[in-house]
Motif scaffolding. Structure first.
Motif, PDB file in Angstrom:
ATOM      1  N   THR A   1       0.852  -1.187   0.000  1.00 57.84           N
ATOM      2  CA  THR A   1       0.000   0.000   0.000  1.00 57.84           C
ATOM      3  C   THR A   1       0.888   1.236   0.000  1.00 57.84           C
ATOM      4  OG1 THR A   1      -0.138   0.409   2.391  1.00 57.84           O
ATOM      5  CG2 THR A   1      -1.591  -1.296   1.470  1.00 57.84           C
ATOM      6  N   PHE A   2       0.300   2.371  -0.347  1.00 56.27           N
ATOM      7  CA  PHE A   2       1.071   3.607  -0.446  1.00 56.27           C
ATOM      8  C   PHE A   2       1.722   3.986   0.883  1.00 56.27           C
ATOM      9  CE2 PHE A   2      -2.810   5.371   1.318  1.00 56.27           C
ATOM     10  CZ  PHE A   2      -2.369   6.449   2.077  1.00 56.27           C
ATOM     11  N   ARG A   3       1.156   3.529   1.991  1.00 61.53           N
ATOM     12  CA  ARG A   3       1.697   3.874   3.309  1.00 61.53           C
ATOM     13  C   ARG A   3       3.076   3.281   3.547  1.00 61.53           C
ATOM     14  NH1 ARG A   3      -3.628   2.733   3.796  1.00 61.53           N
ATOM     15  NH2 ARG A   3      -4.996   4.401   4.574  1.00 61.53           N
ATOM     16  N   GLU A   4       3.474   2.298   2.737  1.00 62.63           N
ATOM     17  CA  GLU A   4       4.766   1.654   2.901  1.00 62.63           C
ATOM     18  C   GLU A   4       5.898   2.402   2.205  1.00 62.63           C
ATOM     19  OE1 GLU A   4       4.568  -2.773   2.667  1.00 62.63           O
ATOM     20  OE2 GLU A   4       2.430  -2.411   2.228  1.00 62.63           O
ATOM     21  N   TYR A   5       5.572   3.524   1.561  1.00 66.52           N
ATOM     22  CA  TYR A   5       6.575   4.348   0.906  1.00 66.52           C
ATOM     23  C   TYR A   5       6.389   5.799   1.353  1.00 66.52           C
ATOM     24  CZ  TYR A   5       6.898   0.240  -2.112  1.00 66.52           C
ATOM     25  OH  TYR A   5       7.051  -1.034  -2.585  1.00 66.52           O
ATOM     26  N   PRO A   6       7.470   6.589   1.350  1.00 63.05           N
ATOM     27  CA  PRO A   6       7.351   7.999   1.748  1.00 63.05           C
ATOM     28  C   PRO A   6       6.240   8.695   0.970  1.00 63.05           C
ATOM     29  CG  PRO A   6       9.652   7.408   1.500  1.00 63.05           C
ATOM     30  CD  PRO A   6       8.863   6.228   0.994  1.00 63.05           C
ATOM     31  N   ASN A   7       5.478   9.565   1.635  1.00 62.69           N
ATOM     32  CA  ASN A   7       4.343  10.199   0.972  1.00 62.69           C
ATOM     33  C   ASN A   7       3.984  11.511   1.652  1.00 62.69           C
ATOM     34  OD1 ASN A   7       2.014   9.702   3.008  1.00 62.69           O
ATOM     35  ND2 ASN A   7       3.009   7.698   2.807  1.00 62.69           N
ATOM     36  N   TRP A   8       3.073  12.225   1.018  1.00 62.70           N
ATOM     37  CA  TRP A   8       2.569  13.499   1.527  1.00 62.70           C
ATOM     38  C   TRP A   8       1.151  13.370   2.074  1.00 62.70           C
ATOM     39  CZ3 TRP A   8       4.008  16.656  -3.448  1.00 62.70           C
ATOM     40  CH2 TRP A   8       5.333  17.113  -3.347  1.00 62.70           C
ATOM     41  N   SER A   9       0.703  12.191   2.404  1.00 67.03           N
ATOM     42  CA  SER A   9      -0.703  12.021   2.762  1.00 67.03           C
ATOM     43  C   SER A   9      -1.116  12.934   3.911  1.00 67.03           C
ATOM     44  CB  SER A   9      -1.004  10.562   3.112  1.00 67.03           C
ATOM     45  OG  SER A   9      -0.223  10.136   4.221  1.00 67.03           O
ATOM     46  N   GLY A  10      -0.244  13.096   4.910  1.00 58.06           N
ATOM     47  CA  GLY A  10      -0.560  13.985   6.021  1.00 58.06           C
ATOM     48  C   GLY A  10      -0.665  15.432   5.586  1.00 58.06           C
ATOM     49  N   LEU A  11       0.286  15.877   4.759  1.00 57.80           N
ATOM     50  CA  LEU A  11       0.257  17.252   4.259  1.00 57.80           C
ATOM     51  C   LEU A  11      -0.960  17.493   3.374  1.00 57.80           C
ATOM     52  CD1 LEU A  11       4.017  17.872   3.344  1.00 57.80           C
ATOM     53  CD2 LEU A  11       2.690  19.023   5.128  1.00 57.80           C
ATOM     54  N   ILE A  12      -1.282  16.518   2.540  1.00 57.48           N
ATOM     55  CA  ILE A  12      -2.440  16.658   1.651  1.00 57.48           C
ATOM     56  C   ILE A  12      -3.730  16.757   2.465  1.00 57.48           C
ATOM     57  CG2 ILE A  12      -3.840  15.420  -0.048  1.00 57.48           C
ATOM     58  CD1 ILE A  12      -1.207  14.406  -1.281  1.00 57.48           C
ATOM     59  N   ALA A  13      -3.842  15.934   3.510  1.00 56.01           N
ATOM     60  CA  ALA A  13      -5.030  15.994   4.372  1.00 56.01           C
ATOM     61  C   ALA A  13      -5.128  17.362   5.048  1.00 56.01           C
ATOM     62  CB  ALA A  13      -4.973  14.880   5.415  1.00 56.01           C
ATOM     63  N   SER A  14      -3.986  17.893   5.481  1.00 52.63           N
ATOM     64  CA  SER A  14      -3.986  19.212   6.123  1.00 52.63           C
ATOM     65  C   SER A  14      -4.384  20.299   5.132  1.00 52.63           C
ATOM     66  CB  SER A  14      -2.603  19.514   6.703  1.00 52.63           C
ATOM     67  OG  SER A  14      -2.272  18.595   7.733  1.00 52.63           O
ATOM     68  N   ALA A  15      -3.866  20.193   3.900  1.00 53.92           N
ATOM     69  CA  ALA A  15      -4.211  21.184   2.876  1.00 53.92           C
ATOM     70  C   ALA A  15      -5.701  21.178   2.581  1.00 53.92           C
ATOM     71  CB  ALA A  15      -3.413  20.908   1.599  1.00 53.92           C
ATOM     72  N   ARG A  16      -6.297  19.996   2.586  1.00 52.01           N
ATOM     73  CA  ARG A  16      -7.738  19.910   2.341  1.00 52.01           C
ATOM     74  C   ARG A  16      -8.526  20.555   3.476  1.00 52.01           C
ATOM     75  NH1 ARG A  16      -7.485  13.644   0.279  1.00 52.01           N
ATOM     76  NH2 ARG A  16      -7.058  14.080  -1.929  1.00 52.01           N
ATOM     77  N   LYS A  17      -8.073  20.364   4.712  1.00 50.28           N
ATOM     78  CA  LYS A  17      -8.753  20.990   5.853  1.00 50.28           C
ATOM     79  C   LYS A  17      -8.664  22.507   5.761  1.00 50.28           C
ATOM     80  CE  LYS A  17      -8.029  17.111   9.029  1.00 50.28           C
ATOM     81  NZ  LYS A  17      -7.321  16.639  10.252  1.00 50.28           N
ATOM     82  N   VAL A  18      -7.492  23.008   5.341  1.00 44.88           N
ATOM     83  CA  VAL A  18      -7.322  24.453   5.183  1.00 44.88           C
ATOM     84  C   VAL A  18      -8.275  24.979   4.119  1.00 44.88           C
ATOM     85  CG1 VAL A  18      -5.741  26.272   4.414  1.00 44.88           C
ATOM     86  CG2 VAL A  18      -4.935  24.493   5.992  1.00 44.88           C
ATOM     87  N   LYS A  19      -8.403  24.227   3.014  1.00 44.08           N
ATOM     88  CA  LYS A  19      -9.304  24.663   1.950  1.00 44.08           C
ATOM     89  C   LYS A  19     -10.755  24.696   2.437  1.00 44.08           C
ATOM     90  CE  LYS A  19     -10.829  23.940  -2.774  1.00 44.08           C
ATOM     91  NZ  LYS A  19     -10.624  23.260  -4.050  1.00 44.08           N
ATOM     92  N   ILE A  20     -11.160  23.693   3.209  1.00 42.03           N
ATOM     93  CA  ILE A  20     -12.522  23.672   3.741  1.00 42.03           C
ATOM     94  C   ILE A  20     -12.762  24.895   4.628  1.00 42.03           C
ATOM     95  CG2 ILE A  20     -14.081  22.445   5.316  1.00 42.03           C
ATOM     96  CD1 ILE A  20     -12.824  19.826   4.266  1.00 42.03           C
ATOM     97  N   PHE A  21     -11.754  25.223   5.460  1.00 44.14           N
ATOM     98  CA  PHE A  21     -11.863  26.388   6.335  1.00 44.14           C
ATOM     99  C   PHE A  21     -11.977  27.672   5.517  1.00 44.14           C
ATOM    100  CE2 PHE A  21      -9.609  29.819   8.632  1.00 44.14           C
ATOM    101  CZ  PHE A  21     -10.482  29.970   9.706  1.00 44.14           C
ATOM    102  N   LEU A  22     -11.107  27.806   4.480  1.00 41.76           N
ATOM    103  CA  LEU A  22     -11.134  29.003   3.646  1.00 41.76           C
ATOM    104  C   LEU A  22     -12.425  29.097   2.839  1.00 41.76           C
ATOM    105  CD1 LEU A  22      -7.436  29.030   2.355  1.00 41.76           C
ATOM    106  CD2 LEU A  22      -8.460  30.515   4.094  1.00 41.76           C
ATOM    107  N   ARG A  23     -12.970  27.941   2.476  1.00 41.72           N
ATOM    108  CA  ARG A  23     -14.237  27.951   1.729  1.00 41.72           C
ATOM    109  C   ARG A  23     -15.375  28.475   2.621  1.00 41.72           C
ATOM    110  NH1 ARG A  23     -15.235  22.428  -0.639  1.00 41.72           N
ATOM    111  NH2 ARG A  23     -14.023  23.176  -2.415  1.00 41.72           N
ATOM    112  N   LYS A  24     -15.354  28.088   3.893  1.00 41.22           N
ATOM    113  CA  LYS A  24     -16.366  28.588   4.828  1.00 41.22           C
ATOM    114  C   LYS A  24     -16.273  30.096   4.980  1.00 41.22           C
ATOM    115  CE  LYS A  24     -16.823  24.319   7.520  1.00 41.22           C
ATOM    116  NZ  LYS A  24     -16.592  23.684   8.856  1.00 41.22           N
ATOM    117  N   LEU A  25     -15.050  30.623   4.879  1.00 40.85           N
ATOM    118  CA  LEU A  25     -14.846  32.072   4.981  1.00 40.85           C
ATOM    119  C   LEU A  25     -15.148  32.785   3.673  1.00 40.85           C
ATOM    120  CD1 LEU A  25     -11.491  32.230   7.004  1.00 40.85           C
ATOM    121  CD2 LEU A  25     -13.838  32.485   7.872  1.00 40.85           C
ATOM    122  N   GLY A  26     -15.393  32.004   2.616  1.00 39.65           N
ATOM    123  CA  GLY A  26     -15.678  32.607   1.308  1.00 39.65           C
ATOM    124  C   GLY A  26     -14.445  33.034   0.537  1.00 39.65           C
TER     125      GLY A  26
END
Length: 380
Positions: free
Chosen positions: A352-377
């Motif tokens: 699985t992708f988790r067995e190799y270096p990845n940005w999954s944590g950063l990508i998840a954080s970026a999505r949360k930031v986008k959701i927050f910014l979307r709420k702010l318009g």
């Protein structure tokens, strides 16, 4: 894949427990079609709402393209989604930069579709051709990684080339053929995003044999700019016009065939000979994933197919035996693999992708930031 004793299929679509993360409600409906129906309700607008959004978008693109040679960029693969979008752009009076990325795996039908469509529409075709040796080295590395999503090298290349081309040309809009009618369902357990260049580079570093000097990639800032559409990061905005109009795939194919000589290339994404083998042989045999289930379930959710029709479609064989032998031989020989090497790759323990270096944590954080910014318009 779960044992036969645990096997279960959705009562509304055809997703089943080949997705280890699938869940079912009290009606026997799975999380995939339930979530797809919500997304379709929120984002698919084949009515007056979509017409208004589309008219506004076209006007925005025309204003952004004023004084320039092009209004926007369209990536044309020869598949039905990108072909229909290119066809409609003419109807909308746009001046798109029609761009084709040749990764070396085009089927003859896909190449013919591209040529015929641009000729019919009077567009000029721009083509970027990958360094074949580097492309094949990355693809061999991915096969050695034993991951499910073997299309990462192609997909990442496509997005990187198109994004960088649009940015270089000063084009603000990239018209994407992605649509919820045919692509609302794809289990996360069946693959991992193709946009993670950290993972791509780490896999190539571990299993590749040559430096990548001509293989473009997107860094994390590119990912944030491109996918999050944040105003203070001026960049290329990906838009999906097929969400804002009635989209009947069979009707689109018929019109394209009648007016431009466009030909059907088979199952979804089979315009690439590599993808065709991965989806219809590698994934079902090695991982137990039949991507037809996701594609057909998307059509059920969007009302383009009944569940009974989908079940009958699943009874059809994935491959004609002679065609399968020919496709395996073609992919092996193109990648420089012997029959023994190919069988050894197929026999590797699945990863699985988790067995190799990845940005999954950063990508998840970026999505949360986008959701927050979307709420702010701040973002769309």
């Amino acid at each position: 894949m779960k044992s036969t004793d645990d096997y279960r299929i959705c009562a509304r679509c055809v997703m089943d427990t080949s997705d280890p993360d699938i869940t079912f409600d009290e009606n026997g409906y799975c999380n995939h079609c339930t979530e797809a129906l919500i997304r379709l309700e929120q984002s698919y607008m084949p009515d007056h709402r979509g017409r208004e959004k589309l008219e506004k978008l076209v006007e925005e693109m025309r204003r952004a393209g004023k004084g320039r040679e092009y209004d926007c960029l369209i990536g044309l693969s020869g598949g039905v989604d990108s072909s229909w979008l290119t066809y409609k752009s003419k109807e909308w009076g746009l001046r798109p930069l029609v761009f084709h990325v040749d990764a070396g795996w085009n089927s003859p039908i896909a190449e013919q579709n591209v040529r015929r469509l641009v000729a019919h529409l009077g567009y000029e075709l721009h083509t970027w051709t990958v360094d074949r040796e580097e492309m094949h080295d990355v693809q061999r590395a991915y096969l050695k990684s034993a991951l499910a999503n073997q299309d990462v090298p192609q997909d990442h290349l496509f997005f990187a080339v198109l994004f960088r081309t649009a940015a270089k040309m000063g084009l603000r809009y990239w018209l994407s053929g992605f649509n919820l009618v045919t692509e609302s369902i794809l289990p996360r357990a069946w693959g991992y995003t193709a946009m993670d260049s950290r993972q791509l580079k780490s896999i190539h570093k571990r299993f590749g044999t040559r430096p990548l000097r001509h293989f473009p990639t997107l860094d994390f800032l590119d990912y944030c700019k491109f996918y999050n559409d944040i105003p203070f990061f001026p960049s290329v905005r990906a838009v999906t016009p097929l969400h804002w109009m009635p989209y009947d795939v069979d009707e689109a194919k018929a019109v394209l065939h009648r007016e431009a000589g466009w030909e059907n290339y088979g199952r979804k994404h089979s315009e690439s000979r590599f993808t065709k083998l991965i989806q219809n042989y590698y994934l079902p045999v090695k991982f137990g994933y039949d991507k037809r289930r996701a594609h057909l379930s998307s059509l059920i959710a969007s009302g383009r197919m009944t569940r009974d029709e989908a079940l009958r479609s699943l009874e059809e064989p994935l491959y004609d035996p002679d065609e399968l032998r020919a496709d395996i031989a073609f992919v092996r020989e193109t990648l420089g693999l012997s029959a023994t090497e190919w069988e050894s790759l197929m026999a590797l323990p699945n990863r699985t992708f988790r067995e190799y270096p990845n940005w999954s944590g950063l990508i998840a954080s970026a999505r949360k930031v986008k959701i927050f910014l979307r709420k702010l318009g701040v973002v769309r």
